[in-house]
Design a protein around this motif. Structure first.
Motif, PDB file in Angstrom:
ATOM      1  N   ARG A  36      -3.736   2.969 -14.736  1.00 56.27           N
ATOM      2  CA  ARG A  36      -4.056   2.028 -13.662  1.00 56.27           C
ATOM      3  C   ARG A  36      -4.965   0.956 -14.254  1.00 56.27           C
ATOM      4  O   ARG A  36      -6.034   1.272 -14.795  1.00 56.27           O
ATOM      5  CB  ARG A  36      -4.732   2.768 -12.509  1.00 56.27           C
ATOM      6  N   PRO A  85      -5.238  -2.419  -4.126  1.00 53.00           N
ATOM      7  CA  PRO A  85      -3.799  -2.723  -4.005  1.00 53.00           C
ATOM      8  C   PRO A  85      -3.266  -3.683  -5.061  1.00 53.00           C
ATOM      9  O   PRO A  85      -2.070  -3.691  -5.337  1.00 53.00           O
ATOM     10  CB  PRO A  85      -3.696  -3.334  -2.596  1.00 53.00           C
ATOM     11  N   ASN A 102       4.655  -0.290 -11.125  1.00 53.81           N
ATOM     12  CA  ASN A 102       4.676  -0.992  -9.843  1.00 53.81           C
ATOM     13  C   ASN A 102       4.892  -2.480 -10.078  1.00 53.81           C
ATOM     14  O   ASN A 102       4.892  -2.970 -11.217  1.00 53.81           O
ATOM     15  CB  ASN A 102       3.403  -0.716  -9.050  1.00 53.81           C
ATOM     16  N   VAL A 161       0.135  -0.497 -12.288  1.00 52.43           N
ATOM     17  CA  VAL A 161       0.306   0.941 -12.528  1.00 52.43           C
ATOM     18  C   VAL A 161       1.478   1.135 -13.482  1.00 52.43           C
ATOM     19  O   VAL A 161       2.583   0.653 -13.213  1.00 52.43           O
ATOM     20  CB  VAL A 161       0.562   1.719 -11.216  1.00 52.43           C
ATOM     21  N   ASN A 187       0.835  -1.213   0.000  1.00 55.29           N
ATOM     22  CA  ASN A 187       0.000   0.000   0.000  1.00 55.29           C
ATOM     23  C   ASN A 187       0.865   1.256   0.000  1.00 55.29           C
ATOM     24  O   ASN A 187       0.605   2.214  -0.740  1.00 55.29           O
ATOM     25  CB  ASN A 187      -0.929   0.005   1.213  1.00 55.29           C
ATOM     26  N   GLU A 196       3.948   1.520  -1.027  1.00 58.60           N
ATOM     27  CA  GLU A 196       4.656   1.578  -2.303  1.00 58.60           C
ATOM     28  C   GLU A 196       3.772   2.151  -3.403  1.00 58.60           C
ATOM     29  O   GLU A 196       4.177   3.054  -4.152  1.00 58.60           O
ATOM     30  CB  GLU A 196       5.114   0.168  -2.663  1.00 58.60           C
ATOM     31  N   ASN A 197       2.536   1.647  -3.518  1.00 55.43           N
ATOM     32  CA  ASN A 197       1.643   2.110  -4.579  1.00 55.43           C
ATOM     33  C   ASN A 197       1.234   3.567  -4.394  1.00 55.43           C
ATOM     34  O   ASN A 197       1.190   4.344  -5.346  1.00 55.43           O
ATOM     35  CB  ASN A 197       0.405   1.220  -4.636  1.00 55.43           C
ATOM     36  N   ARG A 198       0.932   3.950  -3.164  1.00 56.52           N
ATOM     37  CA  ARG A 198       0.505   5.332  -2.923  1.00 56.52           C
ATOM     38  C   ARG A 198       1.649   6.310  -3.142  1.00 56.52           C
ATOM     39  O   ARG A 198       1.456   7.410  -3.657  1.00 56.52           O
ATOM     40  CB  ARG A 198      -0.061   5.458  -1.508  1.00 56.52           C
TER      41      ARG A 198
END
Length: 692
Positions: A218, A229, A246, A233, A201, A203-205
């Protein structure tokens, strides 16, 4: 003797394992390789006692600043983890790529073990420094690990069980590690799952925040999983070159690693064109649209986000107000404030009203200003209205404005009003709980219809505003008492952020340091930590406002550049004076400075003479106004709320014969002494006595 044998046994276990000999327990290859590095590359001794190296405070702050959006995002996730780990003894840590702990939170029951182990912010937990351990080995191997008890290289750490997961940037470089450490007797596989989800979470944000200058794709094979999650991306520039991704996108698209994907053109990666993706980004709907990938006949569903407008400005604002700004809203180790910053960033450019709750002096007004400065409305006006400071008979005309000649005494040219002044920008309604009930319906109409009818006007005027409101009151309780409209409450309460009291903040020590530096300006100072310890122990009922005033006193009266506990006077906590006191003449009217002198603090009992003079002046003014509190407040140039506070402080009592002809704006239940201040108005404390 037994302990000595156990220590020697740990050393023999390591020696046997790295030489490939049979051992009496299962040791994984990852741990064996780590032990080999500890001896062969780092020259560590498993029996040595080794405390972690602590980086300098300035170095730690610089590392936090370099982390950008990672740190505030991680703090929110760590707060969520701590809630899931309730009733467990644990510590949760985030390190940077070098193994330096940037942030720590943990269960109070684990604090002694954490202190002995060296789990503290600024400590270096790299594998090179402390051998095989959760954080250091995770960073070295760039994968999730559980290092359980005797798997630690240093015997001093064999009482710990550490579970860590790495965090990567959009080019696949490891930038941080998230770790949960405790003293469990068994490896905790469910803890590993929690850490990995939280790390993903974060990392992605962080990727989405860092990629705002580019196009962001996305996607997922199932449309309902876009913006979850597990989504893929892809980040690409305006020429179509993939500049980031990602980890989920690698798996979904069949790429081995980031290096093989980054640098490719988007139409090589997907069976679509750059023009089609840019067209998708221009659609107002966020509903995932089908696109094709080259991998077999896989169909994906995707949304495309265009680069944020004025990204350079947006990036600067996103970092400065909530991370590097003034001390009230600086990058915070306090979990509640970290969550506030994160949520504020998410909603500040949406049509969502923000309600700030908290005690007086906690920085609600300053936080509202920072939200405005960081939003897309930053170049438009921010108009603040203190609903408690404007006399009740004037607040309607102040808010809504009026036409020329609308009422007796109206300005010849009329008045545009605060709401229309905020058109295009932000309207901050401070102390919304003190807004008269009669005006709440009109404010609700403005918020619903987005138009204002000035007093004396015949045609409503359209208005475009975003609303931030604040109060120290319990609005739900006020609704139950019939003092606040529930429909207005639900309209203001789009999202609620609570500003913690200073005594509750976990970053209080940092705040004291920052405020001293801020108030000192360019003055070189050395600060005794004993002084910081004393200030941190204070209850601070006036919160940041009180702390700032005390620090100003310390700086103004200190005679050298070394601040020590001797520079602190306990009387400042109670509004006491250190300079010789000059008692005003009883015949002299109370000055504005005297009335406004830190209205949030009580007067020390050591200052009886000054208190008596203030009480006499207040009573004289109230009697001349026939106990009309609003009229007396106007005459003294203070808010009605301040008048009530000072009346309560000095035990001023209206006689029964005065209540009927008293303040027409005061509700009957307050006039009877059963309102905000309970029975305070019915109890005489005597001249000069402090009742607060």
């Amino acid at each position: 003797m037994q302990a000595r044998r156990d220590v020697q046994g740990h050393a023999r276990l390591i020696e046997s394992a790295i030489h490939g000999h049979a051992v009496d327990r299962e040791i994984g290859q990852e741990v064996r390789h780590s032990w080999s590095r500890c001896i062969g590359s780092y020259a560590l001794d498993p029996l040595q006692s080794k405390k972690p190296i602590i980086v300098e405070r300035g170095d730690l702050q610089a590392r936090r600043e370099r982390s950008g959006a990672l740190l505030p995002i991680a703090r929110v996730e760590m707060l969520g983890l701590s809630r899931q780990m309730q009733h467990s003894q644990y510590g949760i840590m985030l390190t940077d790529r070098d193994g330096v702990i940037l942030c720590y939170t943990g269960d109070p029951g684990f604090s002694d073990i954490a202190r002995r182990s060296g789990f503290r912010e600024g400590a270096i937990w790299s594998e090179r420094e402390l051998g095989t351990n959760g954080m250091g080995t995770c960073l070295q191997m760039q994968r999730s690990v559980i290092i359980h008890r005797s798997e630690h290289f240093l015997v001093q750490n064999t009482g710990l069980t550490c579970t860590a997961a790495p965090i990567f940037d959009m080019q696949g470089n490891v930038i941080a590690a998230l770790d949960i450490s405790g003293s469990s007797n068994e490896p905790q596989m469910h803890t590993l799952a929690l850490v990995e989800i939280a790390a993903l979470n974060i990392e992605n944000r962080t990727l989405l925040e860092a990629a705002r200058a580019n196009y962001i794709l996305r996607f997922h094979p199932f449309p309902e999983f876009v913006s979850t999650p597990g989504e893929g991306v892809l980040v690409f520039d305006d020429t179509g070159i993939v500049v980031g991704a990602n980890r989920a996108s690698l798996e979904l698209l069949g790429y081995r690693d980031h290096k093989s994907l980054c640098g490719e053109h988007i139409d090589v990666v997907l069976d679509t064109t750059l023009a089609q993706l840019i067209t998708l980004s221009m659609r107002p709907s966020l509903r995932p649209e089908p696109i094709a990938a080259h991998l077999g006949h896989l169909r994906l569903f995707a949304v495309v986000q265009a680069p944020a407008p004025d990204t350079q400005s947006s990036t600067r604002l996103a970092v400065t107000p909530f991370m590097l700004g003034t001390p009230e809203v600086m990058d915070s180790r306090d979990p509640t404030m970290a969550a506030n910053y994160h949520i504020a960033r998410r909603v500040m450019n949406r049509d969502i009203s923000i309600l700030l709750l908290g005690e007086t002096g906690t920085g609600k007004g300053h936080f509202a200003k920072e939200i405005h400065k960081a939003s897309a409305r930053a170049d438009q006006p921010l108009v603040s209205v203190n609903c408690a400071a404007i006399p009740e008979q004037l607040i309607e005309s102040e808010l809504f404005g009026y036409k020329p000649g609308a009422f007796t005494g109206a300005a010849r040219q009329g008045n545009i009003g605060r709401i229309l002044q905020a058109n295009g920008g932000t309207l901050f309604l401070d102390e919304i709980g003190d807004m008269p009930l009669s005006l709440q319906a009109r404010v609700l109409t403005v918020l619903e219809d987005r138009e204002v009818m000035p007093l004396g006007g015949t045609k409503p005027v359209p208005v475009d505003i975003r609303i931030i409101s604040a109060t120290h009151c319990d609005l739900v309780e006020m609704i139950a008492r019939g003092q606040f409209r529930d429909d207005l409450y639900y309209r203001l309460n789009g999202i609620t952020l609570t500003m913690p009291a200073l005594r509750q903040r976990q970053d209080l020590r940092d705040m004291v340091h920052q405020l001293i530096r801020s108030e000192a300006g360019d003055r070189p100072l050395r600060i005794d930590e004993a002084l910081i310890d004393r200030l941190v122990r204070c209850p601070w009922p006036g919160n940041v406002r009180q702390l700032r005033n005390v620090l100003r006193n310390i700086l103004a009266l200190s005679e050298n550049d070394q601040l020590t506990p001797d520079d602190f006077d306990e009387r400042w906590l109670h509004g006491g004076l250190v300079a010789p006191r000059i008692t005003p003449s009883p015949t002299q009217p109370l000055t504005q400075a005297a009335v406004n002198a830190d209205a949030d603090f009580v007067i020390s009992e050591n200052d009886d003479a000054l208190g008596d003079a203030e009480r006499e002046a207040l009573q004289r003014t109230l009697e001349s106004c026939h106990w009309n509190v609003s009229e007396a407040a106007i005459k003294l140039h203070v808010s009605r709320k301040t008048m009530y506070r000072k009346m309560h402080r000095h035990g001023l009592v209206r006689q029964a014969s005065d209540v009927r002809r008293g303040d027409p704006g005061l509700p009957d239940h307050e006039a009877a002494g059963s309102g905000r201040y309970g029975d305070a108005f019915l109890i005489s404390a005597g001249p000069g006595h402090t009742t607060s």
